[in-house]
Write an enzyme that holds these catalytic residues in place. Structure first.
Site, mmCIF file in Angstrom:
data_model
loop_
_atom_site.group_PDB
_atom_site.id
_atom_site.type_symbol
_atom_site.label_atom_id
_atom_site.label_comp_id
_atom_site.label_asym_id
_atom_site.label_seq_id
_atom_site.Cartn_x
_atom_site.Cartn_y
_atom_site.Cartn_z
ATOM 1 C CG ASP A 67 -0.312 0.218 2.362
ATOM 2 O OD1 ASP A 67 1.175 0.013 2.626
ATOM 3 O OD2 ASP A 67 -0.807 -0.505 3.495
ATOM 4 C CG ASN A 136 -8.527 1.003 11.885
ATOM 5 O OD1 ASN A 136 -7.610 0.071 11.479
ATOM 6 N ND2 ASN A 136 -8.520 2.178 11.055
ATOM 7 C CG HIS A 138 -5.538 -0.610 8.632
ATOM 8 N ND1 HIS A 138 -5.400 0.723 8.431
ATOM 9 C CD2 HIS A 138 -4.619 -0.919 9.410
ATOM 10 C CE1 HIS A 138 -3.975 0.991 8.943
ATOM 11 N NE2 HIS A 138 -3.629 -0.328 9.486
ATOM 12 C CD GLU A 143 -8.203 2.251 7.311
ATOM 13 O OE1 GLU A 143 -8.226 1.522 8.135
ATOM 14 O OE2 GLU A 143 -8.283 3.628 7.473
HETATM 15 P P1 PGA Z 1 2.257 -1.465 12.706
HETATM 16 O O1 PGA Z 1 1.156 -0.730 11.732
HETATM 17 O O2 PGA Z 1 3.627 -2.267 12.328
HETATM 18 O O3 PGA Z 1 3.237 -0.336 12.550
HETATM 19 O O4 PGA Z 1 1.503 -1.746 13.956
HETATM 20 C C1 PGA Z 1 0.065 -2.149 11.279
HETATM 21 C C2 PGA Z 1 -0.616 -1.430 10.556
HETATM 22 O O5 PGA Z 1 -1.392 -0.086 10.190
HETATM 23 O O6 PGA Z 1 -1.214 -2.658 9.161
#
Ligand code: PGA
Length: 242
Positions: A67, A136, A138, A143
């Site tokens: 992404d 959240n 995601h 999302e």
């Molecule tokens: P993080 O992010 O590995 O920095 O916790 C995970 C995400 O938001 O997909």
């Protein structure tokens, strides 16, 4: 889907790095998709050092970036492209023709999505995909409320993602949209690892693994993947019922 638990972040990262290497040894032209963020950082480091130590030939593999933040230039620290470059491409001398990333600054974001879908298809699909999980629920920028039946797409970011996302940048960033692979890509990938570590991920891991499969909590999609693995350290596993 299965759950794999590891004593700590190091053991988890080591396992995923070894799984990546095993995939590439079996199929040197494998298509690998990775995320950015804190969770995969040690996996990248271990993968890079193992590839160098063992002189693994990566000249035929192909890499897909999961992404990108819309509007964030690839040169900026905190963009996903910057992370992929500094953690993977530069240390291993991966050449430009061996990866495809979203350009979040493109004026034709729909075209970016179509190009990503076409590139993945041309390469025969994703063999090994690693994803993280947001606070959240995601995956990538899929999302809460996302349609499960999507290929690459553009998503308005959730408040949680906008707030949590600031940590990746050196200065406050205006984050509004993300461009991301969709869950059709995830479900079609041969193997998918969702990785999570630390106590703060315990609740979201529990919901992903044990909650109802519902787009209000996108990571629950993992339960639908035949070769899906939720790989967690002891702290992130601490909310699981068994
Ligand atoms: P993080 O992010 O590995 O920095 O916790 C995970 C995400 O938001 O997909």
């Amino acid at each position: 889907m299965k759950i794999e638990k590891f004593s700590d972040y190091e053991a988890l990262s080591n396992h995923v790095a070894e799984a990546l290497i095993a995939t590439l040894q079996e199929n040197p032209s494998a298509v690998i998709c990775m995320p950015t963020g804190n969770s995969p950082r040690r996996t990248f480091e271990l993968f890079v050092s193992k590839v160098k130590e063992r002189s693994i030939d990566l000249s035929n593999f192909f890499f897909i970036g999961l992404d990108e933040w819309v509007g964030v230039p690839s040169e900026l620290r905190g963009s996903c492209a910057y992370e992929f470059r500094s953690l993977l491409f530069e240390p291993l001398g991966i050449e430009d023709h061996q990866f495809h990333l979203f350009d979040g600054t493109s004026l034709d974001l729909e075209g970016e999505c179509e190009m990503m879908d076409a590139v993945i298809q041309e390469h025969g699909g994703i063999d090994f995909m690693v994803v993280g999980i947001g606070m959240n629920g995601h995956i990538g920028f899929n999302e809460p409320g996302v349609e499960f039946d999507r290929y690459a797409h553009i998503v308005p970011l959730d408040e949680t993602t906008i707030t949590v996302g600031q940590q990746y940048f050196d200065q406050p960033m205006k984050l509004e949209y993300g461009i991301t692979l969709g869950f059709n890509h995830l479900l079609n990938a041969q193997t998918v690892y969702l990785i999570a570590n630390g106590q703060k991920k315990a609740e979201v891991v529990k919901r992903a693994a044990e909650g109802p499969v519902d787009s209000s909590f996108p990571a629950s999609i993992m339960q639908r993947h035949m070769n899906g693995v939720i790989a967690v350290d002891a702290e992130a596993a601490s909310g699981l019922s068994n």
